[in-house]
Design a protein around this motif. Structure first.
Motif, mmCIF file in Angstrom:
data_model
loop_
_atom_site.group_PDB
_atom_site.id
_atom_site.type_symbol
_atom_site.label_atom_id
_atom_site.label_comp_id
_atom_site.label_asym_id
_atom_site.label_seq_id
_atom_site.Cartn_x
_atom_site.Cartn_y
_atom_site.Cartn_z
ATOM 1 N N VAL A 65 0.869 -1.182 0.000
ATOM 2 C CA VAL A 65 0.000 0.000 0.000
ATOM 3 C C VAL A 65 0.900 1.225 0.000
ATOM 4 C CG1 VAL A 65 -1.823 1.284 1.150
ATOM 5 C CG2 VAL A 65 -1.820 -1.215 1.255
ATOM 6 N N LEU A 66 0.981 1.896 -1.157
ATOM 7 C CA LEU A 66 1.784 3.105 -1.299
ATOM 8 C C LEU A 66 0.913 4.196 -1.918
ATOM 9 C CD1 LEU A 66 5.089 1.490 -2.667
ATOM 10 C CD2 LEU A 66 4.616 2.221 -0.331
ATOM 11 N N LEU A 67 1.501 5.347 -2.147
ATOM 12 C CA LEU A 67 0.787 6.448 -2.798
ATOM 13 C C LEU A 67 1.483 6.800 -4.098
ATOM 14 C CD1 LEU A 67 0.058 8.869 0.197
ATOM 15 C CD2 LEU A 67 -1.605 7.419 -1.003
ATOM 16 N N VAL A 126 13.200 5.588 -2.768
ATOM 17 C CA VAL A 126 13.903 4.971 -1.635
ATOM 18 C C VAL A 126 14.240 6.035 -0.588
ATOM 19 C CG1 VAL A 126 14.829 3.069 -2.998
ATOM 20 C CG2 VAL A 126 16.129 5.205 -2.840
ATOM 21 N N ASP A 127 13.688 7.229 -0.774
ATOM 22 C CA ASP A 127 13.917 8.341 0.144
ATOM 23 C C ASP A 127 12.570 9.005 0.459
ATOM 24 O OD1 ASP A 127 15.070 10.340 1.660
ATOM 25 O OD2 ASP A 127 15.750 11.512 -0.071
ATOM 26 N N PRO A 128 11.632 8.229 1.022
ATOM 27 C CA PRO A 128 10.286 8.780 1.243
ATOM 28 C C PRO A 128 10.238 9.946 2.227
ATOM 29 C CG PRO A 128 10.538 6.679 2.387
ATOM 30 C CD PRO A 128 11.749 6.843 1.507
ATOM 31 N N ALA A 129 11.274 10.097 3.067
ATOM 32 C CA ALA A 129 11.299 11.218 4.014
ATOM 33 C C ALA A 129 11.344 12.554 3.272
ATOM 34 C CB ALA A 129 12.504 11.089 4.946
ATOM 35 N N ARG A 130 12.004 12.578 2.131
ATOM 36 C CA ARG A 130 12.094 13.816 1.343
ATOM 37 C C ARG A 130 11.189 13.794 0.112
ATOM 38 N NH1 ARG A 130 18.656 14.713 1.126
ATOM 39 N NH2 ARG A 130 18.510 12.609 0.215
ATOM 40 N N ASP A 131 10.912 12.607 -0.394
ATOM 41 C CA ASP A 131 10.117 12.501 -1.625
ATOM 42 C C ASP A 131 8.635 12.370 -1.307
ATOM 43 O OD1 ASP A 131 12.361 12.731 -3.168
ATOM 44 O OD2 ASP A 131 12.594 10.580 -3.525
ATOM 45 N N THR A 151 5.545 6.702 -3.450
ATOM 46 C CA THR A 151 6.176 6.994 -2.168
ATOM 47 C C THR A 151 5.268 6.438 -1.069
ATOM 48 O OG1 THR A 151 7.208 8.709 -0.806
ATOM 49 C CG2 THR A 151 5.124 9.277 -1.883
ATOM 50 N N GLY A 152 5.635 6.666 0.175
ATOM 51 C CA GLY A 152 4.834 6.153 1.280
ATOM 52 C C GLY A 152 5.672 5.965 2.518
ATOM 53 N N GLU A 153 5.255 5.079 3.402
ATOM 54 C CA GLU A 153 6.009 4.788 4.603
ATOM 55 C C GLU A 153 7.262 3.976 4.252
ATOM 56 O OE1 GLU A 153 5.345 5.942 7.598
ATOM 57 O OE2 GLU A 153 3.577 6.997 6.835
ATOM 58 N N PHE A 154 8.316 4.165 5.053
ATOM 59 C CA PHE A 154 9.597 3.522 4.749
ATOM 60 C C PHE A 154 9.500 1.997 4.756
ATOM 61 C CE2 PHE A 154 13.543 1.535 6.214
ATOM 62 C CZ PHE A 154 14.425 1.966 5.227
ATOM 63 N N PHE A 160 8.866 -4.099 -0.030
ATOM 64 C CA PHE A 160 8.657 -4.268 -1.466
ATOM 65 C C PHE A 160 9.997 -4.423 -2.178
ATOM 66 C CE2 PHE A 160 7.252 -2.087 -5.619
ATOM 67 C CZ PHE A 160 6.856 -3.288 -6.175
ATOM 68 N N ALA A 161 10.956 -3.583 -1.835
ATOM 69 C CA ALA A 161 12.283 -3.654 -2.450
ATOM 70 C C ALA A 161 12.948 -5.001 -2.157
ATOM 71 C CB ALA A 161 13.160 -2.507 -1.949
ATOM 72 N N ASN A 162 12.842 -5.460 -0.928
ATOM 73 C CA ASN A 162 13.442 -6.752 -0.562
ATOM 74 C C ASN A 162 12.852 -7.893 -1.384
ATOM 75 O OD1 ASN A 162 15.048 -5.514 1.366
ATOM 76 N ND2 ASN A 162 13.748 -6.064 3.092
ATOM 77 N N GLN A 163 11.541 -7.835 -1.601
ATOM 78 C CA GLN A 163 10.898 -8.896 -2.373
ATOM 79 C C GLN A 163 11.316 -8.886 -3.844
ATOM 80 O OE1 GLN A 163 6.625 -9.946 -0.992
ATOM 81 N NE2 GLN A 163 6.845 -7.767 -0.530
#
Length: 221
Positions: A65-67, A126-131, A151-154, A160-163
């Protein structure tokens, strides 16, 4: 047998011979046309040589679940029905990300309108804090209006990236930081499974060749 009958028999023989020759030529031409118009399906070794690794069995990954960059929810359901090319990057990236996004845009424009309708290009931050959604809304369409930014929560992004076997890590640089990340482009099939990945850097000619082969070898429902 009269001379007239012999002449008639010779004519029939010549006509039969000519008919066989014409039929043979037509068959050869049809086979040739079929060969040059039928998309070629590459072997796994040929795919690897051209920079694409296809899994023996597509890998199923969990829902997410992302945005997207329009602020709309993006779940695994949005991978259904299209081939998705997923690149992990971030807007502060000085080199790999803009280069890859520009290459993806150039390649995407070479696809026919029909194939474009079957294809979606996605950049996951991979930088959702700024993006934020707003930042991605400025960044992603700059390369192509059809592209999607996520983007979304870290933690959901990390899972998702790990998978998809994509590694990234935060690197502190004084008072600032950057993010080291893999440059692969993951390919998700229309059933929503992890199907293959393209090794960096993206080569448009190779990508077109392997994408065509994979599409044509993918079983239709």
């Amino acid at each position: 047998m009269t001379e007239a009958m012999k002449t008639e028999q010779q004519k029939r023989g010549i006509a039969i011979t000519l008919g066989v020759i014409v039929a043979f030529i037509v068959v050869v031409m049809l086979l040739f046309i079929n060969k040059i118009t039928t998309p070629r399906v590459l072997s796994n070794l040929e795919l690897q040589v051209h920079g694409t690794i296809v899994f023996e069995q597509p890998r199923i990954f969990k829902d997410l679940v992302l945005l997207d960059h329009k602020g709309e929810e993006f779940t695994k359901a949005r991978f259904q029905g299209k081939w998705s090319f997923v690149f992990f990057g971030f807007t502060h990236c000085p080199d790999i990300c803009p280069t890859t996004m520009a290459a993806l845009s150039s390649w995407y424009k070479t696809l026919s309108p029909e194939v474009q309708q079957q294809t979606q290009i996605i950049m996951v931050s991979v930088d959702p804090a700024r993006d934020s959604v707003e930042i991605l809304a400025q960044y992603v369409p700059y390369f192509n209006a059809d592209f999607i930014g996520l983007t979304g929560e870290f933690l959901p992004i990390k899972r998702f990236a790990n998978q998809l076997n994509v590694a990234f890590t935060k690197v502190v640089q004084g008072d600032d930081y950057t993010v080291d990340h893999s440059g692969i482009i993951a390919m998700i099939n229309p059933r929503g499974d992890y199907h293959a990945f393209i090794k960096p850097p993206l080569n448009a000619e190779n990508a077109s060749l392997t994408y065509s082969s994979i599409r044509n070898s993918f079983p239709s429902d």
